[in-house]
Structures are given as C-alpha cells and as structure tokens.
Scaffold this motif. Structure first.
Motif, PDB file in Angstrom:
ATOM      1  N   ASP A   1       0.874  -1.169   0.000  1.00  0.00           N
ATOM      2  CA  ASP A   1       0.000   0.000   0.000  1.00  0.00           C
ATOM      3  C   ASP A   1       0.915   1.224   0.000  1.00  0.00           C
ATOM      4  O   ASP A   1       1.666   1.436   0.971  1.00  0.00           O
ATOM      5  CB  ASP A   1      -0.883  -0.040   1.255  1.00  0.00           C
ATOM      6  CG  ASP A   1      -1.873   1.107   1.274  1.00  0.00           C
ATOM      7  OD1 ASP A   1      -2.843   1.004   2.038  1.00  0.00           O
ATOM      8  OD2 ASP A   1      -1.681   2.099   0.533  1.00  0.00           O
ATOM      9  N   THR A   2       0.880   2.021  -1.073  1.00  0.00           N
ATOM     10  CA  THR A   2       1.839   3.142  -1.159  1.00  0.00           C
ATOM     11  C   THR A   2       1.596   4.189  -0.071  1.00  0.00           C
ATOM     12  O   THR A   2       2.445   5.041   0.161  1.00  0.00           O
ATOM     13  CB  THR A   2       1.766   3.831  -2.540  1.00  0.00           C
ATOM     14  OG1 THR A   2       0.388   4.056  -2.848  1.00  0.00           O
ATOM     15  CG2 THR A   2       2.408   2.984  -3.615  1.00  0.00           C
TER      16      THR A   2
ATOM     17  N   LEU B   1      11.700   0.427  -2.044  1.00  0.00           N
ATOM     18  CA  LEU B   1      11.982  -0.987  -2.300  1.00  0.00           C
ATOM     19  C   LEU B   1      11.472  -1.867  -1.152  1.00  0.00           C
ATOM     20  O   LEU B   1      11.081  -1.375  -0.107  1.00  0.00           O
ATOM     21  CB  LEU B   1      13.500  -1.183  -2.458  1.00  0.00           C
ATOM     22  CG  LEU B   1      14.146  -0.376  -3.595  1.00  0.00           C
ATOM     23  CD1 LEU B   1      15.646  -0.575  -3.601  1.00  0.00           C
ATOM     24  CD2 LEU B   1      13.540  -0.751  -4.934  1.00  0.00           C
ATOM     25  N   GLY B   2      11.502  -3.162  -1.376  1.00  0.00           N
ATOM     26  CA  GLY B   2      11.301  -4.130  -0.297  1.00  0.00           C
ATOM     27  C   GLY B   2       9.881  -4.255   0.202  1.00  0.00           C
ATOM     28  O   GLY B   2       9.666  -4.531   1.385  1.00  0.00           O
ATOM     29  N   GLY B   3       8.913  -4.106  -0.638  1.00  0.00           N
ATOM     30  CA  GLY B   3       7.515  -4.232  -0.214  1.00  0.00           C
ATOM     31  C   GLY B   3       7.219  -5.589   0.396  1.00  0.00           C
ATOM     32  O   GLY B   3       6.596  -5.689   1.466  1.00  0.00           O
ATOM     33  N   TYR B   4       7.664  -6.642  -0.259  1.00  0.00           N
ATOM     34  CA  TYR B   4       7.375  -7.979   0.261  1.00  0.00           C
ATOM     35  C   TYR B   4       8.203  -8.289   1.512  1.00  0.00           C
ATOM     36  O   TYR B   4       7.714  -8.954   2.430  1.00  0.00           O
ATOM     37  CB  TYR B   4       7.622  -9.034  -0.826  1.00  0.00           C
ATOM     38  CG  TYR B   4       6.594  -8.961  -1.932  1.00  0.00           C
ATOM     39  CD1 TYR B   4       6.975  -8.928  -3.261  1.00  0.00           C
ATOM     40  CD2 TYR B   4       5.232  -8.897  -1.626  1.00  0.00           C
ATOM     41  CE1 TYR B   4       6.027  -8.845  -4.279  1.00  0.00           C
ATOM     42  CE2 TYR B   4       4.285  -8.809  -2.624  1.00  0.00           C
ATOM     43  CZ  TYR B   4       4.677  -8.778  -3.950  1.00  0.00           C
ATOM     44  OH  TYR B   4       3.749  -8.687  -4.939  1.00  0.00           O
ATOM     45  N   GLU B   5       9.434  -7.776   1.536  1.00  0.00           N
ATOM     46  CA  GLU B   5      10.282  -8.008   2.704  1.00  0.00           C
ATOM     47  C   GLU B   5       9.635  -7.457   3.972  1.00  0.00           C
ATOM     48  O   GLU B   5       9.569  -8.134   5.008  1.00  0.00           O
ATOM     49  CB  GLU B   5      11.665  -7.357   2.524  1.00  0.00           C
ATOM     50  CG  GLU B   5      12.622  -8.113   1.601  1.00  0.00           C
ATOM     51  CD  GLU B   5      12.348  -7.885   0.116  1.00  0.00           C
ATOM     52  OE1 GLU B   5      13.148  -8.346  -0.684  1.00  0.00           O
ATOM     53  OE2 GLU B   5      11.310  -7.254  -0.248  1.00  0.00           O
TER      54      GLU B   5
ATOM     55  N   LEU C   1      -1.414  -4.918   0.351  1.00  0.00           N
ATOM     56  CA  LEU C   1      -2.233  -4.358  -0.740  1.00  0.00           C
ATOM     57  C   LEU C   1      -1.338  -4.002  -1.915  1.00  0.00           C
ATOM     58  O   LEU C   1      -0.483  -3.123  -1.799  1.00  0.00           O
ATOM     59  CB  LEU C   1      -2.899  -3.055  -0.273  1.00  0.00           C
ATOM     60  CG  LEU C   1      -4.262  -3.087   0.367  1.00  0.00           C
ATOM     61  CD1 LEU C   1      -4.733  -1.654   0.649  1.00  0.00           C
ATOM     62  CD2 LEU C   1      -5.281  -3.791  -0.526  1.00  0.00           C
ATOM     63  N   ILE C   2      -1.516  -4.704  -3.028  1.00  0.00           N
ATOM     64  CA  ILE C   2      -0.784  -4.330  -4.246  1.00  0.00           C
ATOM     65  C   ILE C   2      -1.409  -3.033  -4.764  1.00  0.00           C
ATOM     66  O   ILE C   2      -2.630  -2.897  -4.805  1.00  0.00           O
ATOM     67  CB  ILE C   2      -0.918  -5.418  -5.325  1.00  0.00           C
ATOM     68  CG1 ILE C   2      -0.450  -6.764  -4.805  1.00  0.00           C
ATOM     69  CG2 ILE C   2      -0.180  -5.009  -6.599  1.00  0.00           C
ATOM     70  CD1 ILE C   2       1.005  -6.844  -4.436  1.00  0.00           C
ATOM     71  N   THR C   3      -0.540  -2.106  -5.186  1.00  0.00           N
ATOM     72  CA  THR C   3      -1.039  -0.796  -5.619  1.00  0.00           C
ATOM     73  C   THR C   3      -0.558  -0.473  -7.029  1.00  0.00           C
ATOM     74  O   THR C   3       0.620  -0.646  -7.329  1.00  0.00           O
ATOM     75  CB  THR C   3      -0.515   0.307  -4.674  1.00  0.00           C
ATOM     76  OG1 THR C   3      -0.838  -0.054  -3.328  1.00  0.00           O
ATOM     77  CG2 THR C   3      -1.131   1.658  -5.015  1.00  0.00           C
ATOM     78  N   VAL C   4      -1.477  -0.008  -7.861  1.00  0.00           N
ATOM     79  CA  VAL C   4      -1.081   0.573  -9.157  1.00  0.00           C
ATOM     80  C   VAL C   4      -1.392   2.052  -9.058  1.00  0.00           C
ATOM     81  O   VAL C   4      -2.495   2.448  -8.663  1.00  0.00           O
ATOM     82  CB  VAL C   4      -1.848  -0.059 -10.331  1.00  0.00           C
ATOM     83  CG1 VAL C   4      -1.446   0.614 -11.643  1.00  0.00           C
ATOM     84  CG2 VAL C   4      -1.593  -1.563 -10.400  1.00  0.00           C
ATOM     85  N   HIS C   5      -0.386   2.870  -9.383  1.00  0.00           N
ATOM     86  CA  HIS C   5      -0.600   4.318  -9.226  1.00  0.00           C
ATOM     87  C   HIS C   5       0.011   5.091 -10.382  1.00  0.00           C
ATOM     88  O   HIS C   5       0.922   4.598 -11.073  1.00  0.00           O
ATOM     89  CB  HIS C   5      -0.018   4.792  -7.885  1.00  0.00           C
ATOM     90  CG  HIS C   5       1.480   4.633  -7.796  1.00  0.00           C
ATOM     91  ND1 HIS C   5       2.348   5.666  -8.041  1.00  0.00           N
ATOM     92  CD2 HIS C   5       2.252   3.561  -7.490  1.00  0.00           C
ATOM     93  CE1 HIS C   5       3.596   5.231  -7.884  1.00  0.00           C
ATOM     94  NE2 HIS C   5       3.556   3.965  -7.540  1.00  0.00           N
ATOM     95  N   LEU C   6      -0.510   6.285 -10.582  1.00  0.00           N
ATOM     96  CA  LEU C   6       0.094   7.195 -11.553  1.00  0.00           C
ATOM     97  C   LEU C   6       1.393   7.707 -10.957  1.00  0.00           C
ATOM     98  O   LEU C   6       1.470   7.963  -9.755  1.00  0.00           O
ATOM     99  CB  LEU C   6      -0.840   8.393 -11.782  1.00  0.00           C
ATOM    100  CG  LEU C   6      -1.842   8.303 -12.917  1.00  0.00           C
ATOM    101  CD1 LEU C   6      -2.743   9.533 -12.883  1.00  0.00           C
ATOM    102  CD2 LEU C   6      -1.151   8.181 -14.268  1.00  0.00           C
TER     103      LEU C   6
ATOM    104  N   ILE D   1      -3.584   6.912  -6.642  1.00  0.00           N
ATOM    105  CA  ILE D   1      -3.789   5.458  -6.744  1.00  0.00           C
ATOM    106  C   ILE D   1      -4.876   5.150  -7.776  1.00  0.00           C
ATOM    107  O   ILE D   1      -5.959   5.733  -7.758  1.00  0.00           O
ATOM    108  CB  ILE D   1      -4.146   4.891  -5.352  1.00  0.00           C
ATOM    109  CG1 ILE D   1      -2.901   5.004  -4.453  1.00  0.00           C
ATOM    110  CG2 ILE D   1      -4.615   3.437  -5.446  1.00  0.00           C
ATOM    111  CD1 ILE D   1      -3.152   4.651  -2.998  1.00  0.00           C
ATOM    112  N   LEU D   2      -4.575   4.215  -8.680  1.00  0.00           N
ATOM    113  CA  LEU D   2      -5.535   3.814  -9.712  1.00  0.00           C
ATOM    114  C   LEU D   2      -6.269   2.532  -9.331  1.00  0.00           C
ATOM    115  O   LEU D   2      -7.429   2.346  -9.673  1.00  0.00           O
ATOM    116  CB  LEU D   2      -4.812   3.575 -11.042  1.00  0.00           C
ATOM    117  CG  LEU D   2      -4.111   4.781 -11.659  1.00  0.00           C
ATOM    118  CD1 LEU D   2      -3.242   4.351 -12.835  1.00  0.00           C
ATOM    119  CD2 LEU D   2      -5.139   5.818 -12.116  1.00  0.00           C
TER     120      LEU D   2
END
Ligand code: GAR
Length: 620
Positions: A533-534, A540-544, A555-560, A570-571
């Motif tokens: 979640d941004t 870096l290291g979101g999963y870590e 939360l996976i995030t796709v963003h502009l 956030i898109l």
C-alpha cells in the motif's frame, strides 16, 4: 519474351481484386501503363481487359497482347493449375504450379512440410473421424485451434479456449465438411502476428518488405473475421535481429526444403508468423501476395521490381535483399456496409477524391448497363497512405478514406484503428514476470486487441526481462545507466519511447525514481505497480517488510507516477492474503500472482478511459 516499344517487358497480372490492382499500379510506375494488362481486372483498375477465357484461349489472348511475363494473383488460379498451363504454353510465370500451391491449399500438406524440415510451428494432432479425437483431447487439454485441411474461404479455422469449445468446433467442421473431414488440431500459439514475403525461385529467394494486417471487422480486433480490413508496413517489431532469426530459422529452411523435396516453386511465398515467447513460428503459408498486404508492401519496394519478377519466373533470381524504402505505408480497406455477411447494392465509384501522399486501389468495380462504374459489395477500395512515419502514413490513408466515405452516396465501413493500437513502453529491470503477464494479456487476455508492447526499456541490459523480451521478438532499448548520468539516460529513454510511438509508460519492476523532466514529458501517462500500500510503504522491499512484520494481508497498488517516491494518485489496489505464509518466497509468489492479474486489468481501464493512446487517428 516479348518487349514493348520502349524495350520493357509486357506484363499480365491475372486476377480482379485489389492485390492485382496494386501489382499493376506498381509495375506501371516502373515500365509504363501501356506495358501492363490486368486479366480480367475490374472496371476501376487501369489496363483491365475483362475476361479472356481459360486454358488455350487465355494463352492465345495473352500472346495476341504480346505478353511475355504473367504474374498470377489469386490462390484459386494457382490451385487450378493455371501457372502450369501457361508455362506449358511458353510463358514466363510468377506463381507456383498446382503442386506448389498445395502449401496453401492443404493445411496437412503444409504441416507435413514444416515438420519434415524442422521449421518452428505449432504442435499438431490430425483427426479424420471421431475415433481419433481422444488423442487430440489428451494432447491439448487447454486452448487449441481446429483447422479444416482444405480451402474453406477463410471459414475453416476455429480458435478454442477449452475442450468444450474444441468439441463444438469439431462438430461444426464435420457438419460442414463431412463426418470424415480431415482436421488438424493444433496447439494455440500466442503473440503478435507478422507476415513476411519472399520471391522464391528454385532454391533462391529475395525478401520483400514485411506487413501486419487487421483481420477482424471492428475496432480493437472485435467482430467477425474478414479478408483483411487494413495493413501496415513496416512492422516495428521486425527489427534486424528478429529478421535475422526469421531468416535463419524459417526462411532458409523453407526454401531449402522446397528444393530438397524437388517441389518446383517460382512465385511469391507469404509466410504468416506468430511471434511467440518461444520465438517466431509459422502459422501458415500462402503461395501468393495478400490483400491488403500487397497494397502496403509494393510501394516500399524500391528500384526495379519487374526484373526481379522476370528473374523469378525464369529461375534466375538474384540472391540478396531487395532495396526496401524506409517510408511507412498504411492501407485502410473501405468495405461496403453489410460486409462480410450481406451482399449490398452497388454504389457509384467516385472519380474525384485525392489526397497528397495517398492513393486509392480499387478492389472491385463493375460497369452497369447505363455505363456507370459501380462498386458492388465487399472490400471495394483500399486507401493507401505513404509517409515518413507510421503516423503520417496512417493520417494520409485516413484522410483519403474519409473523403471517400463523406462524398459517397452509399454507406461504407472501415476500421478506425488500422496500424493504431495503443502502445505500451514497459520499463523493467528485474525478472520481468509482470512484463510477461502484460505481454500475455496483449495476446490473449484483458488487453487483447487493445494494446501492444511497443518497447521494453531497461537500465540493466542483461536482466531477465531484457533477455526474455529479445527472445520474444519485442523491441528493446536497454542501456546501462551510469552514475551521475541519470538525466541523460532518461532523456535517451524518453526519445526511444517516443520513437517507438508509445502512448503509455508502464513501470514493471523498474527500481528507479524517474526525474522531473521525464515525468513532465509523459505527464499522466506513466503508471507503476508497487508491492504494498503506497500510503504505508514506499520504495523498495515491499514484500520483505510484509514478511518481517508477518502481515496477514498486503495491498498491491497501481498508481500514476508523479515526481515523488511512490506518491502519485492510486488507480487500483488488490489485497494479497498472506495468512499462513511460511517464507518470504511464499509471500512474493502470492503477491506476484495478484500483480499479474491486477496490472493488465488496470492498464485496460486506463486505456478504455481514453486518457491515453487514442484509438482514432489524426496526428501527423
Ligand atoms: C514486482 O513485485 C513489482 O511490484 C516490484 O518489483 C517486482 C518486479 O518483478 N516493484 C517495486 O518494488 C517498485 N517499487 P517482475 O519484474 O519480475 O515482475
């Protein structure tokens, strides 16, 4: 061979459609309109003779017109042995005899040829009765393609998603072609298509420009299959490394195979390819030029075509490449309303339309009893635009097509997106799993017909994403980014993105923050996927961090992308269930599965919203 007054050869093009009109036009430009006849041609094509009969009558009529060289357009004439008859009558002919034409006329013959000569193609199981089906279902438990062996006017191929569809397809083909119809069941390949063209003569060949056509009737590759609603040349993906690979793996073994089989072949060979992740594979051979492909490749052949045709017909082809123009050509087919299902009343042909850098090729025209030239149903016209860029060529073709449609008293239809599919520039510097998911979605998923990967950009030239892209035939711009030269790298990357005509920049494991100049240049057209979640975790290291904190969900995030580190609007977001995960690897695997589904769907939404990659034309 007979010569015209100017010393040139008199050439007859056999056929009546746009392909033949395009051939005649290109030949007339070279040796003069008086030196070309089209037999029978059509009422809108200069040099058309009308019907001259068949067999001996045709040979006599051609001789009376002092024809030395005959170029045969349609597959039906080739399959009927017209090339053999005219050769026997002493003519130099471009076009294979009936035996060579089987490469197109029989899919089983073609497949046997490909397998015999180890030319990459889809795996196959052949069935001749329901008793054979079990083997096919066992070999292809997922997506498959069913192809009737013989000529079927484009209606013999059914693409199936699963065994139920395959069962229905077999039932349908058997209903139409008989219970013991010979059907090839093939592995379903994915990837962009590419058509390459050769002139072949007795073990020698020359390569002609490549093309890509648009088979479906409607925008975004929707609607029924047609004879082709438009085409473009060149095709960006067909860069030198890919062409070299196609030459080594497909063209050379094909031409060698023809010679090794003792199969006489003097004529055009049109190789339909799919650029699969495992490399280019042959979908089909056609033993003639295509319509509308001919209309876009012929204007790109520079220098003398007629001596090449004559050389082909006489078995004395010069080996080496044809001089190909760097200019772009787009062909937009203008079909009568109702095509491809209903026949429609003929409309008068407009004599007056003209646009600089564009011309009209007439695919079908007749003279009515009152002497008016009319366009009957079907793919009546092709508007062909030529320009220094793909956009310019397209623009000119559409301007001309627009004039025709506007002035026409009858209704026409055309695809608004010929040569135009929003192009993605995917930035990747890691393993490339998101890139692969996006590419697969362009071929057969959420982005099918909507978008294509136009360019892969990387700052790590040897990373997995780059290696895979090259093998898959994607265009790649990969340059190491030197310390302290980030701005320069970004300027070059931006130029490459623009040169490739990309509309949307998609960051997929690109571990850099892009500078303000780059972000401003593509404002609102850069998106990123982030494995967290941004609003809670950037960089870096979101999963870590999810693993270290033993989160139950991330939360996976796709963003502009804006100028900050993972700060843009956030898109889309999607949860990843991490309960019970036993390792970082497991966290990552679960997360990536969500990423691979979320990213293509979000790109689809962005494209459909119309904010980037307009599907229509207009820019020059
Ligand atoms: C993906 O998990 C992506 O979300 C992440 O890099 C990985 C790339 O994997 N991106 C970031 O962390 C950006 N801050 P892939 O290239 O193999 O798909």
């Amino acid at each position: 061979m007979s010569q015209t007054e100017g010393g040139a050869l008199r050439v007859a093009v056999l056929g009546k459609g746009a392909r033949e009109a395009g051939l005649a036009r290109r030949i007339a430009e070279e040796i003069g309109a008086d030196a070309v006849v089209v037999v029978p041609g059509n009422a809108g094509t200069p040099g058309s003779t009308g019907p001259l009969g068949e067999g001996a009558a045709l040979a006599a009529a051609l001789r009376a017109r002092e024809v030395g060289l005959v170029v045969i357009g349609p597959e039906a004439l080739l399959a009927a042995g017209v090339a053999d008859q005219l050769r026997a009558a002493g003519f130099a002919v471009v076009g294979p005899g009936a035996q060579g034409a089987l490469l197109e006329g029989s899919k089983a013959y073609c497949k046997a040829f490909l397998l015999r000569h180890q030319i990459p193609t889809a795996a196959v199981v052949e069935v001749r009765s329901p008793a054979d089906d079990a083997a096919a279902f066992a070999t292809f438990p997922g997506p498959a393609v069913a192809k009737y062996d013989g000529l079927a006017e484009g209606k013999g191929v059914v693409v199936c998603d699963d065994p139920d569809q395959l069962r229905a397809a077999l039932a349908d083909l058997r209903a139409r072609f008989g219970a013991s119809a010979h059907v090839l069941i093939e592995e379903r390949l994915t990837g962009p298509e590419l058509s390459v063209f050769l002139l072949v003569a007795d073990g020698a060949y020359v390569e002609l420009p490549e093309a890509r056509d648009h088979k479906r009737l409607l925008e975004g590759d929707q609607g029924p299959n047609t004879g082709g609603m438009g085409a473009i040349s060149p095709v960006l993906a067909a860069d030198d490394p890919l062409r070299a690979r196609i030459r080594a793996e497909i063209i050379a073994p094909t031409v060698r195979g023809l010679a090794a089989d003792g199969l006489p072949f003097r004529g055009f060979l049109f190789i339909g390819l799919m650029l699969t992740p495992a490399g280019p594979k042959v979908l089909e051979f056609n033993t003639r030029l295509g319509d509308p492909e001919a209309q876009v490749i012929l204007p790109r052949i520079e220098g003398a075509l007629v001596p090449l045709l004559a050389g082909c017909a006489q078995g004395a082809l010069p080996v080496g490449a044809v001089r190909t123009s760097p200019r772009h050509v787009a062909g937009v087919v203008i079909a009568r309303d109702g095509y491809p299902s209903a026949a429609i009343e003929a409309a008068p042909l407009l004599p007056t339309v003209s646009v600089r850098g564009a011309h009209l090729v007439v695919g079908s025209a007749v003279v009515d009893p009152a002497g008016v030239v009319r366009l009957p149903g079907g793919r009546a016209l092709t508007a062909v635009g030529v320009g220094d860029s793909a956009a310019a060529a397209r623009h000119r073709a559409y301007r001309l097509a627009g004039e025709v449609v506007e002035q026409a008293p009858a209704a026409f239809q055309l695809r608004p997106d010929v040569g135009r599919r929003p192009r993605l520039a995917v930035f990747a510097s890691g393993g490339g799993s998101n890139l692969r998911a996006i590419t697969a979605a362009c071929a057969a998923g959420a982005l099918r017909g909507l978008a294509e990967v136009g360019l892969v950009v990387s700052d790590r030239p040897r990373c997995g994403a780059v290696e895979w892209s090259r093998a898959a035939g994607l265009e790649v711009w990969a340059e190491r980014r030197l310390p302290d030269a980030g701005a320069e790298w970004e300027a070059q990357a931006a130029a490459a993105v623009e040169a490739a005509g990309c509309d949307l920049v998609v960051l997929a494991g690109f571990m850099r923050v892009l500078g303000a100049a780059f972000v401003a240049r593509f404002e609102g057209r850069i998106i990123n996927i982030h494995p967290a979640d941004t609003r809670q975790h950037q960089g870096l290291g979101g999963y870590e961090q999810a693993w270290e904190r033993r989160l139950d969900e991330t939360l996976i995030t796709v963003h502009l992308v804006d100028g900050g580190l993972d700060t843009g609007p956030i898109l889309a977001q999607a949860p990843v269930d991490l309960r019970g995960a036993r390792s970082l690897d497991e966290v990552r695997t679960r997360g990536l599965a969500v990423e691979h589904a979320l990213y293509p769907r979000t790109i689809e939404r962005v494209l459909r919203s119309g904010s980037v990659g307009a599907l229509t034309v207009g820019e020059e």
